[in-house]
Design a protein around this motif. Structure first.
Motif, PDB file in Angstrom:
ATOM      1  N   ASP A  45       2.295 -24.397  16.499  1.00 34.06           N
ATOM      2  CA  ASP A  45       0.832 -24.438  16.615  1.00 34.06           C
ATOM      3  C   ASP A  45       0.406 -25.891  16.776  1.00 34.06           C
ATOM      4  OD1 ASP A  45      -1.921 -23.182  16.292  1.00 34.06           O
ATOM      5  OD2 ASP A  45      -1.954 -24.791  14.798  1.00 34.06           O
ATOM      6  N   LYS A  81      -4.492 -25.745  21.530  1.00 31.59           N
ATOM      7  CA  LYS A  81      -5.944 -25.511  21.408  1.00 31.59           C
ATOM      8  C   LYS A  81      -6.657 -26.399  22.415  1.00 31.59           C
ATOM      9  CE  LYS A  81      -5.442 -24.853  16.450  1.00 31.59           C
ATOM     10  NZ  LYS A  81      -4.303 -25.713  16.106  1.00 31.59           N
ATOM     11  N   LEU A 112      -0.803 -19.708  24.837  1.00 30.11           N
ATOM     12  CA  LEU A 112      -2.080 -19.336  24.219  1.00 30.11           C
ATOM     13  C   LEU A 112      -2.947 -20.583  24.145  1.00 30.11           C
ATOM     14  CD1 LEU A 112      -3.821 -17.273  22.473  1.00 30.11           C
ATOM     15  CD2 LEU A 112      -2.692 -18.233  20.465  1.00 30.11           C
ATOM     16  N   GLN A 114      -6.192 -21.740  22.179  1.00 29.20           N
ATOM     17  CA  GLN A 114      -7.127 -21.383  21.112  1.00 29.20           C
ATOM     18  C   GLN A 114      -8.331 -22.319  21.254  1.00 29.20           C
ATOM     19  OE1 GLN A 114      -4.342 -20.567  17.436  1.00 29.20           O
ATOM     20  NE2 GLN A 114      -3.407 -22.112  18.737  1.00 29.20           N
ATOM     21  N   HIS A 116     -11.894 -24.001  20.376  1.00 25.35           N
ATOM     22  CA  HIS A 116     -12.752 -24.378  19.246  1.00 25.35           C
ATOM     23  C   HIS A 116     -14.085 -24.876  19.793  1.00 25.35           C
ATOM     24  CE1 HIS A 116     -13.578 -26.096  15.177  1.00 25.35           C
ATOM     25  NE2 HIS A 116     -14.318 -26.941  15.892  1.00 25.35           N
ATOM     26  N   GLY A 145      -7.388 -17.401  23.016  1.00 22.41           N
ATOM     27  CA  GLY A 145      -7.694 -17.127  21.613  1.00 22.41           C
ATOM     28  C   GLY A 145      -8.786 -18.073  21.146  1.00 22.41           C
ATOM     29  N   THR A 147     -10.323 -20.528  17.622  1.00 21.52           N
ATOM     30  CA  THR A 147     -10.072 -21.030  16.281  1.00 21.52           C
ATOM     31  C   THR A 147     -11.390 -21.368  15.608  1.00 21.52           C
ATOM     32  OG1 THR A 147      -8.967 -22.635  14.881  1.00 21.52           O
ATOM     33  CG2 THR A 147      -9.549 -23.404  17.079  1.00 21.52           C
ATOM     34  N   SER A 166      -6.677 -13.662  19.569  1.00 21.33           N
ATOM     35  CA  SER A 166      -6.469 -14.201  18.224  1.00 21.33           C
ATOM     36  C   SER A 166      -7.618 -15.091  17.786  1.00 21.33           C
ATOM     37  CB  SER A 166      -5.175 -15.037  18.201  1.00 21.33           C
ATOM     38  OG  SER A 166      -5.280 -16.103  19.128  1.00 21.33           O
ATOM     39  N   ASN A 167      -7.723 -15.265  16.470  1.00 25.41           N
ATOM     40  CA  ASN A 167      -8.615 -16.282  15.900  1.00 25.41           C
ATOM     41  C   ASN A 167      -7.835 -16.963  14.785  1.00 25.41           C
ATOM     42  OD1 ASN A 167     -10.926 -17.831  15.456  1.00 25.41           O
ATOM     43  ND2 ASN A 167     -11.901 -16.287  14.137  1.00 25.41           N
ATOM     44  N   GLN A 168      -7.816 -18.284  14.838  1.00 28.20           N
ATOM     45  CA  GLN A 168      -7.085 -19.053  13.810  1.00 28.20           C
ATOM     46  C   GLN A 168      -8.087 -19.545  12.766  1.00 28.20           C
ATOM     47  OE1 GLN A 168      -4.886 -23.351  13.598  1.00 28.20           O
ATOM     48  NE2 GLN A 168      -4.267 -22.045  15.277  1.00 28.20           N
TER      49      GLN A 168
END
Ligand SMILES: NC(=O)c1ccc[n+]([C@@H]2O[C@H](COP(=O)([O-])OP(=O)(O)OC[C@H]3O[C@@H](n4cnc5c(N)ncnc54)[C@H](OP(=O)(O)O)[C@@H]3O)[C@@H](O)[C@H]2O)c1
Length: 328
Positions: A45, A81, A112, A114, A116, A145, A147, A166-168
């Motif tokens: 990650d 991200k 992926l 993510q 923000h 995804g 975050t 997804s959500n982190q």
């Protein structure tokens, strides 16, 4: 998390190489990444804003390729991200940033991304997500995804027709905010939750059991300081010691560590796809200890005794808000 995105349920978190967690030697770090790989911890990650993390993935992939052949690269997942400053978002801004990550990580498609967003008052997050989805259609991204998005915004994103996998979010025995709204929403919409902060930067471990309350100076990483504040908001150091004691008793019953119990507890929660554990590459590793989580099954009485202590704590959903609100 998705039929074509299988991950290791304990992910290696790379925020720790971005500064504030001790000096990271690049060569030692990449060698350490090879050891994580060898021991089966193959999901990383990271973020565009985690210092050299994306470049480390690039170096690591080159090393793997020359040592083991190109096919081995298919066994690695690198989940990055994109964390832009809130402003007007255009397709070219999105493409430029994604291409930068592709170059740094030396991949042709990101497993992926993510996303923000710092400011919900700026509505361009929807445009950004739509443009990311376009890049998914073009093959530059495999999955989109989020975050640190809250449940209400996830609903808005869903209503806008953007497909996210997804959500982190921060999720630990201490911080159970995801259970209030996000978990049911995620289950209903088949969204995997990636948990971070599950070990509170290392505070949830034998090292802090029976210790007097550490001062900020004694907490020598950004992560420890961040999560100590969370413990303060949750119920304070004395209640935290009660929790550590219970965790230790459970750990002893199963011949594992406190960290193992804390990770397993969150992995056992509905909608949780994985727990991200921060790694200080080339400094210290907990691989063999954390590998024990894969054989650990907490029973109902273990979970009940943890929940009993937590029932005495403050409800962080009431005091902070939904997931991610601590950033806004
Ligand atoms: N999306 C976001 O906004 C966001 C925010 C924070 C984090 N993250 C992600 O989540 C990752 C996790 O980071 P975090 O800051 O939340 O930290 P964390 O995972 O709660 O804690 C990591 C620390 O726990 C200790 N640890 C790990 N395994 C252990 C074990 N078996 N026994 C004892 N101690 C153990 C290590 O401390 P020592 O190294 O000191 O031994 C390690 O550095 C980050 O790297 C990042 O990828 C994302």
């Amino acid at each position: 998390m998705a039929p074509d995105l299988k991950i290791c349920r304990i992910l290696n978190g790379m925020w720790q190489i971005a500064g504030g967690h001790g000096y990271i030697d690049r060569e030692k770090a990449i060698s350490d990444m090879l050891r994580y790989h060898e021991e089966g911890f193959r999901t990383w990650d990271l973020a565009d804003i985690y210092g050299p993390a994306e470049d480390f993935i690039g170096d690591f992939r080159s090393r793997i390729s020359s040592l083991k052949g190109e096919e081995e690269l298919d066994t690695i997942q690198a989940l990055t991200k994109w964390v832009p400053q809130p402003r007007t978002i255009t397709p070219s801004i999105v493409t430029e940033n994604i291409e930068r990550s592709l170059r740094r990580m030396r991949v042709s498609s990101l497993d992926l991304v993510q996303f923000h967003w710092w400011d919900y008052n700026n509505p361009y997050y929807i445009d950004a997500l739509k443009y990311l989805s376009d890049l998914k259609d073009e093959g530059l991204i495999k999955h989109v995804g989020l975050t640190n998005f809250d449940t209400d915004r996830m609903q808005i994103i869903n209503d806008a027709g953007v497909q996210i996998v997804s959500n982190q979010i921060q999720y630990s025995i201490i911080d159970r905010r995801p259970e209030v709204k996000m978990m049911p929403f995620s289950l209903e919409n088949r969204i995997g939750l990636l948990a971070y902060g599950t070990l509170c930067g290392g505070l949830i471990s034998e090292h802090y059991l029976g210790r007097t309350e550490p001062s900020t100076v004694e907490l020598d990483t950004l992560s420890l300081r961040k999560y100590k504040q969370m413990i303060d908001a949750w119920g304070g150091w004395n209640l935290f010691q009660d929790l550590l004691l219970i965790l230790k008793q459970i750990a002893q019953r199963h011949s594992v560590s406190i960290a193992n119990v804390a990770i397993s507890y969150i992995l056992g929660k509905a909608a949780v796809a994985g727990v991200i554990v921060g790694v200080r590459l080339g400094i210290v590793d907990h691989r063999s200890d954390n590998a024990r989580v894969f054989d650990l099954d907490l029973d109902k009485s273990d979970r009940d005794s943890i929940d009993e202590i937590c029932a005495k704590a403050n409800n962080l959903f009431d005091t902070i808000g939904d997931c991610g609100d601590e950033y806004r």
